[in-house]
Scaffold this motif. Structure first.
Motif, PDB file in Angstrom:
ATOM      1  N   ARG A   1       0.902  -1.119  -0.146  1.00 14.86           N
ATOM      2  CA  ARG A   1       0.167  -0.028   0.061  1.00 14.86           C
ATOM      3  C   ARG A   1       0.911   1.364  -0.085  1.00 14.86           C
ATOM      4  N   GLU A   2       1.850   1.356   0.851  1.00 12.06           N
ATOM      5  CA  GLU A   2       2.725   2.432   1.011  1.00 12.06           C
ATOM      6  C   GLU A   2       3.560   2.722  -0.417  1.00 12.06           C
ATOM      7  N   LYS A   3       3.869   1.365  -0.989  1.00 15.81           N
ATOM      8  CA  LYS A   3       4.672   1.490  -2.156  1.00 15.81           C
ATOM      9  C   LYS A   3       3.720   1.985  -3.553  1.00 15.81           C
ATOM     10  N   LEU A   4       2.478   1.678  -3.347  1.00 14.98           N
ATOM     11  CA  LEU A   4       1.447   2.240  -4.234  1.00 14.98           C
ATOM     12  C   LEU A   4       1.533   3.651  -4.294  1.00 14.98           C
ATOM     13  N   ALA A   5       1.297   4.071  -2.983  1.00 15.69           N
ATOM     14  CA  ALA A   5       0.899   5.480  -2.942  1.00 15.69           C
ATOM     15  C   ALA A   5       2.105   6.392  -3.648  1.00 15.69           C
ATOM     16  N   VAL A   6       3.369   5.891  -3.117  1.00 20.73           N
ATOM     17  CA  VAL A   6       4.832   6.561  -3.577  1.00 20.73           C
ATOM     18  C   VAL A   6       4.784   6.501  -5.238  1.00 20.73           C
ATOM     19  N   LEU A   7       4.607   5.110  -5.633  1.00 25.30           N
ATOM     20  CA  LEU A   7       4.254   4.823  -7.077  1.00 25.30           C
ATOM     21  C   LEU A   7       3.239   5.811  -7.865  1.00 25.30           C
ATOM     22  N   LYS A   8       2.216   6.167  -7.126  1.00 26.39           N
ATOM     23  CA  LYS A   8       1.255   7.047  -7.828  1.00 26.39           C
ATOM     24  C   LYS A   8       1.790   8.586  -8.001  1.00 26.39           C
ATOM     25  N   GLU A   9       2.599   9.090  -6.791  1.00 23.26           N
ATOM     26  CA  GLU A   9       3.406  10.336  -7.188  1.00 23.26           C
ATOM     27  C   GLU A   9       4.378  10.141  -8.228  1.00 23.26           C
ATOM     28  N   ASN A  10       5.009   8.985  -8.298  1.00 26.58           N
ATOM     29  CA  ASN A  10       6.071   8.760  -9.334  1.00 26.58           C
ATOM     30  C   ASN A  10       5.494   9.038 -10.755  1.00 26.58           C
ATOM     31  N   LEU A  11       4.314   8.239 -10.825  1.00 29.68           N
ATOM     32  CA  LEU A  11       3.471   8.156 -11.884  1.00 29.68           C
ATOM     33  C   LEU A  11       3.105   9.535 -12.428  1.00 29.68           C
ATOM     34  N   VAL A  12       2.517  10.390 -11.667  1.00 33.87           N
ATOM     35  CA  VAL A  12       2.349  11.759 -11.922  1.00 33.87           C
ATOM     36  C   VAL A  12       3.419  12.583 -12.282  1.00 33.87           C
ATOM     37  N   VAL A  13       4.777  12.502 -11.696  1.00 35.53           N
ATOM     38  CA  VAL A  13       5.939  13.206 -12.200  1.00 35.53           C
ATOM     39  C   VAL A  13       6.401  12.627 -13.358  1.00 35.53           C
ATOM     40  N   ALA A  14       6.268  11.311 -13.784  1.00 35.29           N
ATOM     41  CA  ALA A  14       6.730  10.926 -15.014  1.00 35.29           C
ATOM     42  C   ALA A  14       5.855  11.403 -16.282  1.00 35.29           C
ATOM     43  N   GLU A  15       4.787  11.281 -15.829  1.00 33.47           N
ATOM     44  CA  GLU A  15       3.639  12.006 -16.820  1.00 33.47           C
ATOM     45  C   GLU A  15       3.992  13.492 -17.243  1.00 33.47           C
ATOM     46  N   ASN A  16       4.213  14.292 -16.403  1.00 37.04           N
ATOM     47  CA  ASN A  16       4.503  15.543 -16.264  1.00 37.04           C
ATOM     48  C   ASN A  16       5.864  15.717 -17.203  1.00 37.04           C
ATOM     49  N   ASN A  17       6.834  14.987 -16.784  1.00 40.86           N
ATOM     50  CA  ASN A  17       8.054  14.724 -17.521  1.00 40.86           C
ATOM     51  C   ASN A  17       7.978  14.344 -19.046  1.00 40.86           C
ATOM     52  N   MET A  18       6.971  13.569 -19.388  1.00 39.24           N
ATOM     53  CA  MET A  18       6.845  13.069 -20.772  1.00 39.24           C
ATOM     54  C   MET A  18       6.135  14.128 -21.358  1.00 39.24           C
ATOM     55  N   GLU A  19       5.082  15.151 -20.943  1.00 40.67           N
ATOM     56  CA  GLU A  19       4.506  15.849 -21.607  1.00 40.67           C
ATOM     57  C   GLU A  19       5.467  17.119 -21.709  1.00 40.67           C
ATOM     58  N   ILE A  20       6.357  17.461 -20.899  1.00 42.63           N
ATOM     59  CA  ILE A  20       7.326  18.604 -21.033  1.00 42.63           C
ATOM     60  C   ILE A  20       8.365  18.147 -21.947  1.00 42.63           C
ATOM     61  N   SER A  21       8.840  16.790 -22.141  1.00 42.73           N
ATOM     62  CA  SER A  21       9.712  16.295 -23.105  1.00 42.73           C
ATOM     63  C   SER A  21       8.834  16.369 -24.551  1.00 42.73           C
ATOM     64  N   ASN A  22       7.942  16.013 -24.679  1.00 38.84           N
ATOM     65  CA  ASN A  22       7.095  15.995 -25.761  1.00 38.84           C
ATOM     66  C   ASN A  22       6.982  17.634 -26.458  1.00 38.84           C
ATOM     67  N   THR A  23       6.621  18.631 -25.373  1.00 39.58           N
ATOM     68  CA  THR A  23       6.606  19.907 -25.920  1.00 39.58           C
ATOM     69  C   THR A  23       8.102  20.557 -26.252  1.00 39.58           C
ATOM     70  N   ARG A  24       9.041  19.968 -25.586  1.00 38.54           N
ATOM     71  CA  ARG A  24      10.431  20.625 -25.956  1.00 38.54           C
ATOM     72  C   ARG A  24      10.731  19.898 -27.270  1.00 38.54           C
ATOM     73  N   TYR A  25      10.397  18.453 -27.508  1.00 36.20           N
ATOM     74  CA  TYR A  25      10.846  17.827 -28.772  1.00 36.20           C
ATOM     75  C   TYR A  25       9.949  18.538 -29.997  1.00 36.20           C
ATOM     76  N   SER A  26       8.762  19.177 -29.651  1.00 37.99           N
ATOM     77  CA  SER A  26       8.131  19.680 -30.753  1.00 37.99           C
ATOM     78  C   SER A  26       8.719  21.111 -31.047  1.00 37.99           C
ATOM     79  N   ALA A  27       9.266  21.697 -30.068  1.00 36.55           N
ATOM     80  CA  ALA A  27      10.021  23.044 -30.197  1.00 36.55           C
ATOM     81  C   ALA A  27      11.415  22.851 -30.563  1.00 36.55           C
ATOM     82  N   GLY A  28      11.650  21.640 -30.730  1.00 37.64           N
ATOM     83  CA  GLY A  28      13.057  21.367 -31.128  1.00 37.64           C
ATOM     84  C   GLY A  28      14.318  21.688 -30.350  1.00 37.64           C
ATOM     85  N   LEU A  29      13.782  21.581 -28.902  1.00 34.32           N
ATOM     86  CA  LEU A  29      14.890  21.794 -27.814  1.00 34.32           C
ATOM     87  C   LEU A  29      15.395  20.509 -27.257  1.00 34.32           C
TER      88      LEU A  29
END
Length: 184
Positions: free
Chosen positions: A112-140
């Motif tokens: 249960r504790e591991k799931l809670a931590v991974l839920k936060e990690n999933l949100v961070v990974a989603e944000n990181n992927m969205e930022i990476s997609n935006t930066r890739y689209s901009a050519g950065l």
């Protein structure tokens, strides 16, 4: 709850009770035995006259197991040790069930504790992927860095699924350890 609903504990309690009764039975074998016989006999008297004769007979026998080769003491010690062994086996299984329930409970808490931590990690990974997609689209960002972000997101998703499986597996382990269906 596990101590009352697990079948092996009930079986071992019955085995210990049987050994206790066997011990009592072995003691009763060593006690003196008294046998009694009584009877009433009807017969026609001499020359078939219509007068019935009545005869009573009775007998009594007492048996003492004095000279039994002193095997009485050996049998008593054997039944006593069998009863003690049955009690020890019952305690071992009961302790094993307690340990199994405790381990399952802590596995649930850990997952249960591991799931809670991974839920936060999933949100961070989603944000990181969205930022990476935006930066890739901009050519950065180059293709290798975008693929690394996608790989990180996929790894977190896979770890989240595995931890969910561990949590469900720990729940089923607790149900098995308790011996009946639990309501959460």
């Amino acid at each position: 709850m596990a101590a009352t609903s697990r079948p092996e504990i009930g079986i071992l309690k019955s085995a210990a009770e049987i050994q206790r009764l066997n011990r009592r039975l072995e003691r009763s074998v060593n006690m003196p035995k008294v046998f009694g016989v009584a009877g009433y006999i009807f017969e026609w008297p001499f020359q078939n006259e219509p007068e019935w004769g009545d005869y009573w007979m009775a007998g009594l026998a007492v048996e003492f197991p004095f000279l039994d080769g002193l095997s009485i003491f050996g049998r008593e010690k054997r039944t006593k040790s069998e009863h003690a062994a049955a009690l020890i086996e019952e305690d071992k299984v009961l302790e094993g069930v307690r340990l199994e329930v405790t381990n399952s409970y802590y596995a649930i808490l850990s997952a249960r504790e591991k799931l809670a931590v991974l839920k936060e990690n999933l949100v961070v990974a989603e944000n990181n992927m969205e930022i990476s997609n935006t930066r890739y689209s901009a050519g950065l960002l180059n293709n290798l860095e975008l693929n690394q972000a996608v790989l990180d997101y996929t790894a977190v998703c896979m770890q989240n699924a595995l931890t969910g499986f561990e949590f469900l597996s720990a729940l089923e382990g607790l149900k098995t350890a308790v011996g009946k269906e639990l309501k959460f």
